[in-house]
Design a protein around this motif. Structure first.
Motif, short mmCIF file in Angstrom:
data_model
loop_
_atom_site.label_atom_id
_atom_site.label_comp_id
_atom_site.label_asym_id
_atom_site.label_seq_id
_atom_site.Cartn_x
_atom_site.Cartn_y
_atom_site.Cartn_z
N TYR A 57 0.79 -1.23 0.00
CA TYR A 57 0.00 0.00 0.00
C TYR A 57 0.82 1.28 0.00
N GLY A 58 2.14 1.17 0.07
CA GLY A 58 2.99 2.35 0.05
C GLY A 58 3.51 2.72 1.43
N LYS A 59 4.50 3.59 1.41
CA LYS A 59 5.21 3.95 2.63
C LYS A 59 4.39 4.77 3.62
N TYR A 60 3.24 5.28 3.18
CA TYR A 60 2.40 6.12 4.04
C TYR A 60 1.27 5.36 4.74
N VAL A 61 1.12 4.08 4.45
CA VAL A 61 -0.09 3.34 4.86
C VAL A 61 -0.35 3.37 6.37
N VAL A 62 0.65 3.14 7.18
CA VAL A 62 0.42 3.08 8.63
C VAL A 62 0.08 4.47 9.16
N ALA A 63 0.76 5.48 8.67
CA ALA A 63 0.47 6.86 9.09
C ALA A 63 -0.96 7.24 8.70
N GLU A 64 -1.38 6.88 7.50
CA GLU A 64 -2.74 7.21 7.05
C GLU A 64 -3.79 6.55 7.94
N LYS A 65 -3.53 5.31 8.35
CA LYS A 65 -4.46 4.62 9.25
C LYS A 65 -4.53 5.32 10.61
N CYS A 66 -3.41 5.86 11.07
CA CYS A 66 -3.39 6.62 12.32
C CYS A 66 -4.15 7.93 12.17
N VAL A 67 -3.99 8.60 11.03
CA VAL A 67 -4.73 9.85 10.77
C VAL A 67 -6.23 9.56 10.84
N GLU A 68 -6.66 8.45 10.24
CA GLU A 68 -8.09 8.08 10.29
C GLU A 68 -8.56 7.92 11.73
N ARG A 69 -7.76 7.26 12.56
CA ARG A 69 -8.14 7.06 13.96
C ARG A 69 -8.25 8.40 14.69
N ILE A 70 -7.37 9.33 14.38
CA ILE A 70 -7.41 10.66 15.00
C ILE A 70 -8.66 11.40 14.56
N GLN A 71 -8.95 11.35 13.27
CA GLN A 71 -10.10 12.08 12.73
C GLN A 71 -11.43 11.52 13.25
N GLU A 72 -11.45 10.25 13.62
CA GLU A 72 -12.67 9.62 14.14
C GLU A 72 -12.88 9.90 15.62
N SER A 73 -11.88 10.48 16.27
CA SER A 73 -11.92 10.67 17.72
C SER A 73 -12.42 12.06 18.09
N GLU A 74 -12.97 12.15 19.28
CA GLU A 74 -13.44 13.42 19.83
C GLU A 74 -12.35 14.17 20.59
N SER A 75 -11.25 13.48 20.85
CA SER A 75 -10.18 14.05 21.66
C SER A 75 -9.54 15.25 20.97
N GLU A 76 -8.85 16.08 21.75
CA GLU A 76 -8.15 17.25 21.22
C GLU A 76 -6.63 17.11 21.34
N MET A 77 -6.17 16.11 22.10
CA MET A 77 -4.72 15.91 22.30
C MET A 77 -4.38 14.46 21.98
N PHE A 78 -3.40 14.29 21.09
CA PHE A 78 -3.00 12.95 20.66
C PHE A 78 -1.50 12.78 20.73
N LEU A 79 -1.11 11.56 21.06
CA LEU A 79 0.29 11.17 20.97
C LEU A 79 0.32 9.94 20.07
N ILE A 80 1.11 10.01 19.00
CA ILE A 80 1.26 8.89 18.08
C ILE A 80 2.55 8.19 18.47
N GLU A 81 2.42 6.96 18.94
CA GLU A 81 3.59 6.20 19.40
C GLU A 81 4.12 5.31 18.29
N GLY A 82 5.43 5.37 18.08
CA GLY A 82 6.08 4.40 17.20
C GLY A 82 6.32 4.86 15.78
N ILE A 83 6.55 6.14 15.58
CA ILE A 83 6.85 6.63 14.23
C ILE A 83 8.19 6.03 13.79
N ARG A 84 8.21 5.51 12.56
CA ARG A 84 9.40 4.81 12.10
C ARG A 84 10.04 5.37 10.84
#
Length: 184
Positions: A57-84
Motif C-alpha cells: 500500500y505504500g510507505k504512508y499506509v500506517v500513518a494514514e491509518k493513524c490519521v483516520e483514527r485521529i479524525q474519528e476521535s473526539e479528543s483534542e490531544m493525541f500522541l502517536i507512538e512508534g513513528i518509524r
C-alpha cells in the motif's frame, strides 16, 4: 488540536512516554497496534506484516491509518507512538500543523535487557533476532526520524528521569497547542 509523535528503537521507552501522555489526557495512537492488528488478521509475524503493508500500500499506509483514527476521535490531544519513517512524519506534519516529534534513546544493551524482561509477543529473546529487528527498523528510516526529532530524551537511568522529562515536554507542547488554538 495537539498531535505529538514519539519515536525510538524497540525497548527505548516509548511506552513510558505514552503512559505519561495518557495520564495527562492525551489519546495515544500506537502505530504498532495498527501493524499487530493487521498481522493477526493475516496470521503473520508483525515484522513480516510491517514490511508487506508498506510494499502493498505504500510507505504512508500506517500513518494514514493513524490519521483516520485521529479524525474519528473526539479528543483534542493525541500522541502517536512508534513513528518509524520520515514519510510518516511528513504525513503528520501535513495533516497537523504544529506536529512535533519526541525521540527516546537507549543503548542497544539497555534495550535488549528491557525487551527480554518485557516479553511482548514481538520481542526477541535471542540477541541475533533482536539485532535483526533493529536492522529492519533502521531500514524503515527510524534513524532519520530520531536524528531530526524536535526533542530527545536519553533513557539510560532510573525511570523517574524519563517520566520527569516526558511530563515537561508534553506539558510544554500541550500549552503551545492551547495557545495556538486560542489564536495566541
Amino acid at each position: 488540536m495537539v498531535v505529538i509523535g514519539v519515536t525510538g528503537m524497540p525497548g527505548a521507552g516509548k511506552g513510558v512516554v505514552s503512559r505519561i501522555a495518557e495520564s495527562m489526557g492525551f489519546r495515544v495512537i500506537r502505530m504498532g497496534d495498527v501493524i499487530r492488528d493487521e498481522a493477526r488478521k493475516r496470521g503473520e509475524d508483525p515484522g513480516v506484516t510491517a514490511v508487506r503493508l508498506r510494499e502493498e500500500y505504500g510507505k504512508y499506509v500506517v500513518a494514514e491509518k493513524c490519521v483516520e483514527r485521529i479524525q474519528e476521535s473526539e479528543s483534542e490531544m493525541f500522541l502517536i507512538e512508534g513513528i518509524r519513517s520520515p514519510h510518516e512524519v511528513e504525513i503528520f506534519r501535513k495533516r497537523f500543523p504544529g506536529f512535533r516529534v519526541i525521540s527516546v534513546f537507549s543503548t542497544r544493551k539497555t534495550r535488549f535487557r528491557r525487551l527480554r524482561k518485557r516479553q511482548r509477543e514481538d520481542d526477541s529473546q535471542k540477541y541475533a533476532e533482536f539485532v535483526e529487528r533493529d536492522e529492519r527498523e533502521l531500514g524503515f528510516g527510524i534513524g532519520d526520524v530520531i536524528a531530526t526529532s524536535d526533542y530527545m530524551i536519553v533513557n539510560e537511568g532510573p525511570i523517574w528521569k524519563i517520566k520527569k522529562q516526558a511530563k515537561q515536554i508534553l506539558r510544554k507542547l500541550a500549552e503551545k497547542g492551547e495557545e495556538s488554538s486560542r489564536g495566541g
